[in-house]
Design a protein around this motif. Structure first.
Motif, mmCIF file in Angstrom:
data_model
loop_
_atom_site.group_PDB
_atom_site.id
_atom_site.type_symbol
_atom_site.label_atom_id
_atom_site.label_comp_id
_atom_site.label_asym_id
_atom_site.label_seq_id
_atom_site.Cartn_x
_atom_site.Cartn_y
_atom_site.Cartn_z
ATOM 1 N N MET A 228 2.248 1.704 -3.460
ATOM 2 C CA MET A 228 1.261 2.258 -4.399
ATOM 3 C C MET A 228 0.997 3.733 -4.118
ATOM 4 O O MET A 228 0.954 4.560 -5.024
ATOM 5 N N ALA A 229 0.783 4.039 -2.838
ATOM 6 C CA ALA A 229 0.437 5.419 -2.478
ATOM 7 C C ALA A 229 1.616 6.358 -2.695
ATOM 8 O O ALA A 229 1.432 7.521 -3.022
ATOM 9 N N GLY A 230 2.809 5.841 -2.506
ATOM 10 C CA GLY A 230 3.998 6.675 -2.605
ATOM 11 C C GLY A 230 4.614 6.679 -4.002
ATOM 12 O O GLY A 230 5.637 7.317 -4.231
ATOM 13 N N GLY A 231 4.010 5.958 -4.931
ATOM 14 C CA GLY A 231 4.543 5.954 -6.282
ATOM 15 C C GLY A 231 5.923 5.316 -6.361
ATOM 16 O O GLY A 231 6.806 5.793 -7.081
ATOM 17 N N ARG B 270 0.580 -7.579 -10.359
ATOM 18 C CA ARG B 270 0.023 -6.498 -11.184
ATOM 19 C C ARG B 270 0.610 -5.149 -10.784
ATOM 20 O O ARG B 270 0.892 -4.312 -11.636
ATOM 21 N N HIS C 202 0.821 -1.214 0.000
ATOM 22 C CA HIS C 202 0.000 0.000 0.000
ATOM 23 C C HIS C 202 0.854 1.263 0.000
ATOM 24 O O HIS C 202 0.566 2.212 -0.724
ATOM 25 N N ARG D 66 14.540 2.212 -15.738
ATOM 26 C CA ARG D 66 14.194 3.609 -15.451
ATOM 27 C C ARG D 66 15.291 4.564 -15.906
ATOM 28 O O ARG D 66 15.005 5.592 -16.535
ATOM 29 N N SER E 32 4.114 -5.072 -12.058
ATOM 30 C CA SER E 32 4.208 -4.963 -13.522
ATOM 31 C C SER E 32 3.816 -3.573 -13.994
ATOM 32 O O SER E 32 4.349 -3.057 -14.964
ATOM 33 N N MET E 33 2.868 -2.951 -13.276
ATOM 34 C CA MET E 33 2.449 -1.616 -13.699
ATOM 35 C C MET E 33 3.492 -0.587 -13.354
ATOM 36 O O MET E 33 3.797 0.296 -14.140
ATOM 37 N N PHE E 34 4.048 -0.693 -12.150
ATOM 38 C CA PHE E 34 4.922 0.372 -11.691
ATOM 39 C C PHE E 34 6.384 -0.040 -11.680
ATOM 40 O O PHE E 34 7.261 0.754 -11.421
ATOM 41 N N HIS F 108 8.839 2.673 -7.415
ATOM 42 C CA HIS F 108 9.130 2.098 -8.724
ATOM 43 C C HIS F 108 9.351 0.599 -8.668
ATOM 44 O O HIS F 108 9.403 -0.068 -9.706
ATOM 45 N N ARG G 246 -2.254 -9.869 -7.174
ATOM 46 C CA ARG G 246 -2.375 -8.443 -6.917
ATOM 47 C C ARG G 246 -0.985 -7.813 -6.832
ATOM 48 O O ARG G 246 -0.745 -6.730 -7.376
#
Lengths: 343, 343, 343, 343
Positions: C183-186, C337, C180, C209, C340-342, C188, C334
């Motif tokens: 996700m919230a903190g962006g 995903r 969490h 990156r 893979s997204m971030f 990588h 979960r």
């Protein structure tokens, strides 16, 4: 007029607010333009720069930590060897004045450039608050706020578990962050680099709390803390640039000693980089904005070789020589009073 | 020695930190005891008081807004008529020195008591930062922080809806909170009580932003803002204690005028009491702690008729007469530079 | 009726909000009284307790981190050996129902007491969010908020210095906080205990990156992260209570590997105890308040052997057996995903 | 595939996090592109749009309040009359699926478009938490946090001055923000639109506190609160779109009544727009990120006519018809229990 600015050394909340304020003051009060060199002195030497416009983009960086120009550390020898290149680059870009933003080392470089004929106005920057000649520097208030918020949180967990909690805060050479965060956070003992500690004193202060029926203790330790000669075995770190011994992980080392001597549950938290990142406090945004505006005005008034400084409620100009040479340390008597009151 | 303290006038974050620091300094440095009178001067007159001990309870109030002693406003006539009663109460309670914590009105009372033979050391308190003779007062930084945080939030909602957003902040007589929160929050115009506004200037600054392609504007208005004579019809409030006209809801009135003249969507937010409540910032806790310690020391050193004050990095003592009589206003040129840069 | 409550295991923001809510619900809805045992199961065994009154004091603890009752860890053998003593103590104190607040271990104890005839209603507590049968537990949101705030700050300093920043967050057995906060903190890349990591994947994501022109990376690592067998030499810690290998300082070990393989400037921040202390978020205060009220009601309705649980918008009762036995882990898909997204 | 998104209705913290997540999921999981229409439905009708790239710029908006796409309100008649234009615009831009983000009204529009053959996946948005079919919506947690932080601050100032403090929070039709902020902030009474209030009850609850020796009270009032018929004279506002009476400034009106009946010092704070602006909480960022990812996946899987929804720990798809038609109200028994416990 055409100004240039750059940010050098460790990053610090409020750097972007200074940049924004230089740009807006130059633009709105003088109709001047501003250039930003990238990655500190290196960008100046390598002529890497961007034009900074007085637009919505620059307006928005007020809240953003770090520096949009990037920062860097250039070895003084390379820096000095680059004087002619720097002069050529500034001439090519049509720069009338340079406003470097940085700590004691950067301001030393600024002074040297000024002594060598470059029109310079310095802006002091240090989260450690160790630059001479100014009451406070931006970034310091944010660092103290972050550290204090952490200490607030540690109180309740320490109390619930009857623990001694060591909090290591920034401050390699001076103890301003430790002193202020310790006072604001209600620490029960504070250790600063300026006053080598006797582990016995810390242990006694801790034991006294437990004897008085308290269930926990919070001890703030500046990262540059060092033991008084002969009082404690301590693992040493590298010799620093001034030829002095250094110690690393002093928070943990003190924790180990207290544990050994008091048989208490002791934990260490090293706050680290969170103290220097993120949105600046309102206080730091105001100071940074005022510094930037004052530096831009000084440049337009031709007051070169100077550095902006906070004195009471006012932003003054001081000679760059006042800002460099020594670091501003915590006065010993002030430290001792804080320790005696809360220790 | 036996000290007494009390808090008078509007509440302010940091009051409890001062009380705590007086108690701890008196206890740990001098072995003295401290009494707290309840509800300001009223408690002193009615001899309602509590003993304050240097224990975990007092330690914990550092973070707590408001004042554990309560506060109140006593009419100056009643206060002065009560001199003999006050003297008798202090004598009965064995009080050697009184440390009242309050704003300009309270310090005036403190000076009068001092002139009438009572050993007094004052501590200035005002979220408005309008007490003379000291750089800053505790509570001000917290108020500016709360207001700045609110302005930060309003930027994004104003921008999403292409709105002009008026933020009314505290400051009935002076504009320090508006000036600092406006700078820290990146406001596009700021209105303060010291400089009656011409609604035309505000409208023009707003229109200029929209003409430049910006989508929104944030305007900070001190609650004591007033229109320049003859420039705008404004609903007036009551005549204040100085016999001056006042205006209420000035934020909303300015909003109405902008709406009428610019045909923009304009909204008003009145921040109100949240600016004076809650946990003080780290900065205010440090200042309050230093004030309290300095006042306790001054009392023990017999320096009566004085008031603690922040000058640069130092806490000094000034004569109570320096702190009263006029309010510290925002210098006009400083205000004008801020408005010209960001207006 | 006469209820008893206690807090056991690691402390957690919101414990006091549960205690307050039990007391207020018992008092205002049922006219019942409440007793608090001190220091977890130990206090119950040693009959150390305090009466908890529905007064201003209890009202005020809503905001306070930690637990006013103290907490502790009692060895299961001692706990079980103490059954008769516990029964006797509860009888002596006239307790009709016991409401223990704790994590999986505590709830196991609660179930055992219930199986042995003691009327028990459990309240799940874990900042790690690893208790089965409930959507979320209080303390988790506060921990995620603190970690996210830290990550927000690290972005700007990492970016200014072109650094890879490793943030080690809590989560010895499960990765909810890491997932969490990441996700919230962006972040990588995020590493959780449930999925042993291949250092190659982290290195590749980091390099990608930089190849894409980004200047920095933030990697969140749960403290219980462990390398996939055979992919990386890692210093091991002690064998844990389940007989599994553990690793300590995994954040720093990953940092060392990235540094070695990418030649980037890499720094590590270990957030530690600040994640479990301090004022709970609004969300955690609501959840804790609802848990406390539901537990007090369940006790009055005689629904023993149960545990309160959040299901969607509702607080339900589940059987204690549902809450214990296994830990609630992050679903692998979960996690994948998110990576893979971030990543 | 080529997706389009837009944000419509009032702004809400987390909108940008949804947009970012749609773009990143579309790009990294499916290699798809995304277009953003500006200013809500209006931009779709007028074909004003921007391409959204999966770059550092989009990454950074995670923390930013408001919406980078702007928002707007389009009259339903105009919207419906524009169907063919909308279809043509989507076809011209090569859009395969549309993801509108908005409240009940927007989702109604989304459903109508879907019924008319446009491939739509909805994302529910409301700080009020009043959309049916989903446990919570992003923005709600941020609004509750801001309101709770304000209430925390008001406690100490109310207590210091022995005041009744009325806090008016958002919630025109439902009382979720009032209910949660009231619980989290330890309010002593809470008034919500779903349950018309009897001023007598509020007065009695207030008096009871003072009779019990408490010195102050905090009362949370949703802006849509309304008096029970015949219990209080109240100034009415305009008739709303549903043909119902509305009341404005209900907080102040209740304050006036309490003042009149209790002779207490009563103050009102209207929190206003700060509840809907600024950086989203960690919780809202996670929810918004998950919503965006789920919507992008649903679009790629052809699950049109649906709407993402939070159910417990999971993000599910519901039919758009489930989300519209009525507003989700606070269950009366839940409200009554909160008022009975804390009233």
């Amino acid at each position: 007029m055409r100004l240039a600015t750059l940010t050098s050394g460790g990053d610090c909340p409020g750097l972007n607010a200074v940049i924004r304020s230089i740009v807006r003051t130059a633009s709105s009060e003088y109709g001047s333009t501003v250039v930003g060199y990238l990655d500190g002195w290196t960008g100046l030497l390598e002529d890497r720069r961007v034009d900074l416009y007085d637009d919505e983009e620059i307006d928005r960086i007020l809240l953003r930590g770090g520096t949009i120009l990037g920062t860097g550390r250039l070895h003084p020898d390379k820096f000095k060897a680059g004087l002619e290149q720097i002069k050529a680059n500034l001439a090519d870009a049509g720069i009338d004045a340079l406003i470097p933003i940085g700590g004691e080392g950067t301001l030393k470089g600024a002074k040297w450039l000024s002594d060598n004929g470059i029109p310079v106005v310095g802006v002091p920057k240090t989260i450690d608050n160790d630059v001479n000649g100014t009451d406070y520097t931006f970034g310091f208030d944010t660092a103290v706020s972050v550290a204090t918020d952490a200490i607030d949180r540690l109180h309740t967990t320490a109390e619930s578990h009857d623990r001694v909690m060591i909090v290591e805060v920034m401050g390699r050479h001076v103890g301003w962050i430790a002193l202020h965060a310790g006072m604001a956070g209600g620490a029960h003992y504070t250790v600063i680099p300026e006053v080598p500690f006797d582990i016995e004193d810390i242990v006694k202060a801790t034991q006294r709390r437990f004897q008085m029926g308290e269930k926990y203790a919070i001890i703030v330790v500046a990262e540059g803390a060092m033991p008084k000669e002969g009082t404690m075995e301590a693992a040493e770190g590298e010799i620093d640039q001034f030829g002095h011994k250094t110690f690393t992980g002093m928070g943990q080392q003190i924790a180990n000693e207290i544990k050994r001597r008091c048989a208490q549950d002791v934990r260490t938290t090293v706050l680290g980089h969170i103290q220097r990142g993120g949105t600046p406090t309102a206080n730091d945004r105001v100071l940074a904005t005022r510094y930037g505006a004052a530096a831009a005005r000084a440049a337009h008034e031709g007051q070169f070789g100077s550095c902006v400084a906070l004195h009471g409620e006012n932003i003054d100009l001081i000679d760059l020589s006042e800002a460099v040479g020594t670091l501003k340390e915590v006065p010993i008597d002030r430290y001792e009073r804080v320790v005696s009151m809360f220790g």
